[in-house]
Scaffold this motif. Structure first.
Motif, PDB file in Angstrom:
ATOM      1  N   ASP A 127      -3.735   0.677   2.756  1.00  0.00           N
ATOM      2  CA  ASP A 127      -2.350   0.747   3.240  1.00  0.00           C
ATOM      3  C   ASP A 127      -2.017  -0.322   4.268  1.00  0.00           C
ATOM      4  OD1 ASP A 127      -2.140   3.132   1.760  1.00  0.00           O
ATOM      5  OD2 ASP A 127      -2.880   4.309   3.468  1.00  0.00           O
ATOM      6  N   VAL A 128      -2.923  -0.492   5.258  1.00  0.00           N
ATOM      7  CA  VAL A 128      -2.630  -1.399   6.370  1.00  0.00           C
ATOM      8  C   VAL A 128      -3.876  -2.225   6.706  1.00  0.00           C
ATOM      9  CG1 VAL A 128      -0.827   0.032   7.402  1.00  0.00           C
ATOM     10  CG2 VAL A 128      -3.203   0.397   8.080  1.00  0.00           C
ATOM     11  N   ALA A 129      -3.633  -3.408   7.265  1.00  0.00           N
ATOM     12  CA  ALA A 129      -4.741  -4.294   7.652  1.00  0.00           C
ATOM     13  C   ALA A 129      -4.371  -4.982   8.952  1.00  0.00           C
ATOM     14  CB  ALA A 129      -5.003  -5.338   6.568  1.00  0.00           C
ATOM     15  N   LEU A 286      -3.316   3.718  11.694  1.00  0.00           N
ATOM     16  CA  LEU A 286      -2.732   2.437  12.111  1.00  0.00           C
ATOM     17  C   LEU A 286      -2.819   2.198  13.613  1.00  0.00           C
ATOM     18  CD1 LEU A 286      -1.027  -0.130  11.546  1.00  0.00           C
ATOM     19  CD2 LEU A 286       1.011   1.305  11.618  1.00  0.00           C
ATOM     20  N   ARG A 287      -2.501   3.218  14.391  1.00  0.00           N
ATOM     21  CA  ARG A 287      -2.443   3.019  15.842  1.00  0.00           C
ATOM     22  C   ARG A 287      -3.817   2.991  16.503  1.00  0.00           C
ATOM     23  NH1 ARG A 287       3.010   3.416  17.485  1.00  0.00           N
ATOM     24  NH2 ARG A 287       4.257   3.867  15.641  1.00  0.00           N
ATOM     25  N   ARG A 292      -5.268  -7.553  16.608  1.00  0.00           N
ATOM     26  CA  ARG A 292      -3.840  -7.835  16.432  1.00  0.00           C
ATOM     27  C   ARG A 292      -3.281  -7.321  15.133  1.00  0.00           C
ATOM     28  NH1 ARG A 292      -5.108 -13.193  18.732  1.00  0.00           N
ATOM     29  NH2 ARG A 292      -4.797 -12.641  20.900  1.00  0.00           N
ATOM     30  N   ILE A 293      -1.981  -6.998  15.173  1.00  0.00           N
ATOM     31  CA  ILE A 293      -1.242  -6.633  13.967  1.00  0.00           C
ATOM     32  C   ILE A 293       0.122  -7.307  14.055  1.00  0.00           C
ATOM     33  CG2 ILE A 293      -0.270  -4.738  12.621  1.00  0.00           C
ATOM     34  CD1 ILE A 293      -2.283  -2.881  13.965  1.00  0.00           C
ATOM     35  N   VAL A 294       0.576  -7.852  12.938  1.00  0.00           N
ATOM     36  CA  VAL A 294       1.909  -8.461  12.878  1.00  0.00           C
ATOM     37  C   VAL A 294       2.813  -7.550  12.057  1.00  0.00           C
ATOM     38  CG1 VAL A 294       3.223 -10.399  11.921  1.00  0.00           C
ATOM     39  CG2 VAL A 294       1.129 -10.824  13.240  1.00  0.00           C
ATOM     40  N   GLY A 295       4.024  -7.351  12.551  1.00  0.00           N
ATOM     41  CA  GLY A 295       4.972  -6.497  11.854  1.00  0.00           C
ATOM     42  C   GLY A 295       6.296  -7.202  11.609  1.00  0.00           C
ATOM     43  N   THR A 309       2.872  -6.710  16.867  1.00  0.00           N
ATOM     44  CA  THR A 309       3.406  -5.372  17.146  1.00  0.00           C
ATOM     45  C   THR A 309       2.313  -4.373  17.506  1.00  0.00           C
ATOM     46  OG1 THR A 309       5.029  -3.773  16.357  1.00  0.00           O
ATOM     47  CG2 THR A 309       3.365  -4.499  14.772  1.00  0.00           C
ATOM     48  N   LEU A 310       2.749  -3.178  17.904  1.00  0.00           N
ATOM     49  CA  LEU A 310       1.842  -2.118  18.365  1.00  0.00           C
ATOM     50  C   LEU A 310       0.925  -2.680  19.452  1.00  0.00           C
ATOM     51  CD1 LEU A 310       1.077  -0.567  14.871  1.00  0.00           C
ATOM     52  CD2 LEU A 310       2.739   0.222  16.563  1.00  0.00           C
ATOM     53  N   ALA A 322      -7.834   0.222  25.885  1.00  0.00           N
ATOM     54  CA  ALA A 322      -7.500  -0.443  24.625  1.00  0.00           C
ATOM     55  C   ALA A 322      -8.393   0.063  23.495  1.00  0.00           C
ATOM     56  CB  ALA A 322      -7.668  -1.952  24.782  1.00  0.00           C
ATOM     57  N   THR A 323      -7.943  -0.122  22.243  1.00  0.00           N
ATOM     58  CA  THR A 323      -8.753   0.329  21.107  1.00  0.00           C
ATOM     59  C   THR A 323      -9.975  -0.561  20.899  1.00  0.00           C
ATOM     60  OG1 THR A 323      -7.314  -0.957  19.638  1.00  0.00           O
ATOM     61  CG2 THR A 323      -6.844   1.392  19.846  1.00  0.00           C
ATOM     62  N   SER A 324      -9.999  -1.725  21.540  1.00  0.00           N
ATOM     63  CA  SER A 324     -11.117  -2.660  21.414  1.00  0.00           C
ATOM     64  C   SER A 324     -10.904  -3.742  22.462  1.00  0.00           C
ATOM     65  CB  SER A 324     -11.108  -3.274  20.009  1.00  0.00           C
ATOM     66  OG  SER A 324     -11.836  -4.485  19.990  1.00  0.00           O
TER      67      SER A 324
ATOM     68  N   ARG B 184     -15.959  -1.085  26.638  1.00  0.00           N
ATOM     69  CA  ARG B 184     -16.675  -1.238  25.375  1.00  0.00           C
ATOM     70  C   ARG B 184     -18.180  -1.212  25.594  1.00  0.00           C
ATOM     71  NH1 ARG B 184     -14.044   0.378  21.214  1.00  0.00           N
ATOM     72  NH2 ARG B 184     -14.216  -0.891  19.346  1.00  0.00           N
ATOM     73  N   ALA B 479       7.826  -1.961  16.634  1.00  0.00           N
ATOM     74  CA  ALA B 479       6.842  -0.969  17.075  1.00  0.00           C
ATOM     75  C   ALA B 479       7.267   0.454  16.690  1.00  0.00           C
ATOM     76  CB  ALA B 479       6.645  -1.069  18.583  1.00  0.00           C
ATOM     77  N   CYS B 483       6.269  -1.920  10.094  1.00  0.00           N
ATOM     78  CA  CYS B 483       6.162  -2.421   8.731  1.00  0.00           C
ATOM     79  C   CYS B 483       5.185  -3.569   8.796  1.00  0.00           C
ATOM     80  CB  CYS B 483       7.521  -2.876   8.216  1.00  0.00           C
ATOM     81  SG  CYS B 483       7.377  -3.780   6.657  1.00  0.00           S
ATOM     82  N   VAL B 484       3.922  -3.305   8.445  1.00  0.00           N
ATOM     83  CA  VAL B 484       2.871  -4.304   8.644  1.00  0.00           C
ATOM     84  C   VAL B 484       2.317  -4.817   7.317  1.00  0.00           C
ATOM     85  CG1 VAL B 484       2.295  -3.284  10.860  1.00  0.00           C
ATOM     86  CG2 VAL B 484       0.997  -2.614   8.839  1.00  0.00           C
ATOM     87  N   CYS B 485       2.939  -4.375   6.212  1.00  0.00           N
ATOM     88  CA  CYS B 485       2.460  -4.749   4.885  1.00  0.00           C
ATOM     89  C   CYS B 485       3.659  -4.733   3.950  1.00  0.00           C
ATOM     90  CB  CYS B 485       1.394  -3.746   4.444  1.00  0.00           C
ATOM     91  SG  CYS B 485       0.774  -3.975   2.791  1.00  0.00           S
TER      92      CYS B 485
END
Lengths: 450, 493
Positions: A127-129, A286-287, A292-295, A309-310, A322-324, B184, B479, B483-485
């Protein structure tokens, strides 16, 4: 100096404007005893012409796949790179830009990453990457940590058919998070559903599987995914993206998180770095994705545009929550991957996968006919790599092949003592029948000599 | 005719037409077997939904995208803390040389002597520039280096029976990667305040010291562009309580050849090769983050290290106390190669020219602009200078973000904004050594013009940018409804 425009005159005028008399004065904020006064013990300067000679001399001391047909894989592959990739990644508007913090002047990178994310999803059936990770090994480690957080459990079940280097990196990463890696020892080069079932506990957060696995064999991903989910664990796979031209995508066997080493998608082997880590998952996670993620969004005129985004998952905003900690990724190689997949397209990628498969099977069949050689796992289906039992020391065998102008295989004995005389060989679409026949002839000769 | 770079660029997936080919692969030259005989039927893919484009379409699409992207080769990129300097072209040619680009990492050492020589030399060069004793080139980025550095600190304490040390001190002005890396690595973080001079508050630091402290992470020069002049005392304090000191080397461009973290008392540090040593940043990566250490941490370095023997260079895997492996192979080799050539170009004779010109350029901007925007700390800065638009915000309602967007209309990439967090409305400008006085003058003129516009016509600044391929973006929408895909539009019934 050619990379520094200012002349002595410029510097003098600038110092006057600042109200200083010498460059040394710029360092008065540094306590005097801490200023470095000597000359660094590093090489003397090279002019540009000498630099060119120097790197070319060094380059000649390496056995490149440009010169020698390469049957070495084990995670890094000599796949064909169409010229479109270099033409685009060589455009300095891409390679000399930074992280797109200002989207109005960074739509090129942003849209290419959005396309890369979409292509990754199409390839994997997910679904998402995200916008890429350092490499396949660290992507797997990040996926494992994310899976433990999602499951609220602390154990990872990892068959020994996963790339041993990836297992090493995973162990280094998770040790500090108080997570443990339970290694599942397999027989016959494949992970069985029964062995996974038996090894799972109520504390297993995720089952990790490589498909095709490190030996090139095609695992029962459907069966193992089902067992993982029955036990309340997540299913994390690490795939060869080229194999997805032919093999069922992870989304269809219900993988929760999918990672891959994306180097095959138009990136240089580069002595193992930089590489391209792929990372995809189900929408519901997703969250929690690292990096990085681009939206997609719109600009002030209502026009479609793209933006990071996010961001509140990321270290520059969320800091220790942070998640990482990943910040720099490999955006340029994500671009290479996008150009590669766009160039290959629906037909091309399938063809790359089919050619690799057919040529690997031809090579394996011919090698198995040589006296003293056999396939280590004759019952396991395989894609482009396979394990050959050889009549002697594999390091010596590789030396013999090199003397014949051939880059041989990966010596398995170091990580798998029971495969001491076994060699992992790889055949991509780049290898011709003549090259494969030459390999077979050279192997036969070695057997004769020993 | 309209500039093609300003028109809307459709997505790959929208250009795709069934049957188009971007590359023609050769016929199979070995006997072909049926797919079903080679792969179990459940494992055979039914559909591969990738786009279909011809080669000219692929090239034109991505070329259009490139035209909508700012870069160092197109103009001044004063993005503070990111050190966006010019990337020498000879280094790019070297990285494309097949002897390096098409080199498999699992070849025996005898067949990779050229690559191993680069790695060996760079281990030594980085060690020397840092003033340390050993270096690992494995980390793939600065934050990856931070993670490794903290793992080394942890391994050291555990090896010395000090496993109770569970806390890393991080200044409030630190890069966000510092606390994230600490987390981490399983550490708690403790934030130490900055004092009125923009340095670590020594009194606060002293009050937090205990046998729970594993170490301190410090950027020097710090993210305010200032040298932490109490660094020797800070290191003594941390060492005195049994901790180790980590240097975030993001700002090494200010010091290279002029001062060495090892001499200041730091025990471990990372370099960002893509910053200080100019391997290009590619729109967000690749990077490379080598870690240099004092001898006390050397036993814990990741495997392998490159060593020199009578028979040439070899990868040494036998490091008994190693923290393990943190990268699939030996690091970002092609970035390391570029940086190696960058350093050799300057050599021991001229490497300090990098720092000298970077620091000079930053101070020139500080001097020329300080009457127009308030400088956060008005003293000699290192390679970057922080202004604050707080006055402009209070008096005219114009924010740092607006100034940044307006700069695009003048053809410049904006500086870093809203960092460090402790400076309100921060504008963090880093010119680097590869900009000329003329470029700086033009940039300074643009900033002065914006400062004047803020007073006379604030709306033109607030509504910026006006001349970019897209206007100011709705980041909240992205955010809120991610819509990331891309997915195909629904088919009309």
């Amino acid at each position: 100096m050619a990379y520094i425009p200012n002349t002595d005159q410029d510097r003098q005028a600038m110092l006057e404007a600042i109200g200083l008399s010498s460059l040394d004065d710029l360092y008065t904020p540094i306590p005097e005893p801490l200023r470095f006064k000597g000359e660094l013990n590093i090489p003397s300067r090279y002019n540009q012409l000498a630099l060119e000679k120097h790197y070319k001399t060094l380059g000649k001391k390496n056995a490149s796949a440009e010169e020698y047909p390469c049957f070495l894989g084990a995670g890094i592959y000599d796949h064909y790179v169409p010229p479109t990739v270099g033409a685009i990644t060589g455009r300095s508007e891409f390679y000399t830009s930074y992280t797109p913090y200002q989207p109005e002047v960074s739509q090129g990178v942003l849209q290419s990453i959005f396309e890369f994310q979409t292509l990754t999803c199409e390839l994997m059936g997910m679904d998402v990457a995200n916008a890429s990770m350092y490499d396949g090994a660290t992507a797997l480690a990040e996926a494992a940590i994310m899976a433990c957080e999602l499951a609220g459990r602390k154990h990872l079940l990892v068959p020994d058919t996963i790339n041993p280097i990836y297992r090493d990196v995973l162990e280094t990463y998770v040790r500090h998070m108080n997570l443990t890696v339970d290694t599942l020892v397999t027989e016959n080069g494949l992970t069985t559903v029964e062995s996974v079932k038996a090894a799972m506990t109520s504390e297993t957060a995720a089952v990790l599987l490589q498909q095709p696995n490190f030996f090139g064999s095609i695992e029962d991903a459907q069966g193992i995914s089902a067992v993982a989910h029955e036990g309340g664990a997540l299913f994390v796979t690490c795939v060869d993206p080229i194999s997805l031209g032919l093999l069922t995508p992870p989304g269809e066997y219900d993988a929760d998180i999918v990672v891959a080493e994306g180097q095959s998608l138009g990136c240089p082997m580069g002595y193992g770095g930089p590489l391209l880590g792929l990372f995809a998952c189900k929408t519901k996670y997703l969250r929690r994705i690292p990096g990085r993620i681009v939206g997609e969004t719109v600009d002030g005129d209502g026009k479609r545009a793209f933006v990071m985004t996010l961001r509140t998952r990321e270290q520059d905003i969320r800091r220790e929550r942070a998640t990482s900690n990943i910040c720099t990724n490999v955006a340029l190689y994500a671009l290479a991957g996008a150009v590669y997949l766009a160039t290959m397209g629906r037909q091309g990628l399938k063809q790359v996968a089919e050619l690799s498969l057919q040529k690997a099977h031809y090579a394996a069949t011919e090698i198995a006919k040589i006296p003293g050689y056999s396939l280590a796992f004759p019952d396991a289906p395989y894609f482009k790599e396979f394990v050959v039992q050889t009549p002697g020391d594999t390091a010596k065998l590789n030396e013999h092949l090199m003397a014949k102008g051939i880059i041989g295989g990966y010596t398995l004995g170091g990580y798998y003592p029971n495969l001491n005389n076994a060699l992992l060989l790889c055949v991509t679409e780049q290898r011709t029948k003549d090259e494969i026949d030459a390999l077979v002839a050279a192997l036969r000769e070695f057997e004769g000599n020993s | 005719m309209q500039d093609p770079s300003l028109t809307h660029e459709r997505l790959l997936f929208e250009i795709s037409q069934p049957g188009r080919l971007g590359v023609e692969l050769p016929e199979c030259d070995v006997p072909v077997m049926s797919l079903e005989s080679l792969i179990p039927s459940a494992q055979i893919r039914k559909d591969l939904p990738l786009p279909e484009l011809s080669e000219p379409e692929v090239i034109r699409h991505f070329t259009h995208l490139s035209q909508k992207n700012y870069s160092v080769d197109s103009g001044f990129y004063p993005l503070g803390s990111c050190t966006m300097k010019y990337n020498p072209k000879v280094n790019e040619e070297a990285a494309r040389h097949p002897g390096f680009a098409r080199l498999h990492p699992y070849l025996p050492d005898a067949q990779t002597q050229g690559a191993l020589e680069v790695l060996y030399d760079m281990q030594n060069i980085i060690t020397e520039i840092a003033g340390m004793d050993a270096t690992s080139l494995q980390p793939a980025a600065g934050a990856h280096g931070e993670l490794l550095g903290l793992m080394l600190i942890k391994a050291y304490h555990e090896d010395h029976g000090q496993g109770q040390r569970d806390t890393i001190i991080v200044p409030e002005a630190a890069h966000g990667t510092n606390p994230a890396s600490a987390a981490r690595c399983g550490y708690k973080t403790l934030t130490v305040k900055s004092d009125a001079r923009g340095r670590v508050d020594l009194a606060h630091l002293k009050s937090e010291l205990s046998d729970k402290i594993a170490g301190l992470m410090l950027t020097n020069p710090n993210t305010l562009g200032l040298f932490e002049d109490d660094i020797a005392e800070i290191c003594d304090l941390i060492h005195g309580c049994g901790g180790l000191v980590y240097c975030d080397g993001a700002n090494m461009n200010a010091l290279v050849g002029r001062a060495r973290p090892g001499d200041m008392g730091f025990d471990v540090m990372h370099f960002n090769l893509h910053k200080t040593f100019s391997s290009p940043h590619g729109g967000g990566g690749p990077g490379s983050g080598p870690v240099a250490v004092k001898a006390i941490l050397e036993p814990y370095l990741p495997t392998p290290q490159v060593v020199k023997t009578e028979n040439g260079f070899v990868l040494e895997h036998n490091i008994p106390k190693t923290v393990g492996k943190i990268h699939g192979f030996y690091g970002s080799f092609l970035c390391i190669l570029r940086s190696y050539l960058f350093i050799l170009y300057y050599g021991k004779e001229r490497l300090k020219d990098v720092a000298d010109n970077a620091v000079l350029n930053a101070n020139y901007i500080r001097t020329e602009l300080k009457d127009h925007f308030d400088v956060a700390f008005d003293e000699i800065c290192m390679h970057e200078v922080i202004f604050s638009a707080k006055r402009q915000q209070r008096e005219h309602g114009v924010r740092a973000l607006d100034v940044a967007k307006r700069l695009m209309d003048f053809g410049y990439h904006p500086p870093t904004i809203y960092f460090p967090l402790i400076v309100p409305e921060a504008l963090m400008i880093e010119p680097t050594e590869t900009e000329s006085r003329q470029t700086l003058d033009s940039f300074i003129d643009a900033m002065k013009q914006i400062a004047e516009d803020i007073v006379s016509d604030p709306e033109i600044v607030k509504s910026a940018p006006h001349f970019t391929p897209v206007r100011k973006l709705d980041e909240a929408l992205a955010a809120r409804q991610p819509c990331v895909c891309w997915s195909p539009p629904p088919v009309a019934v």
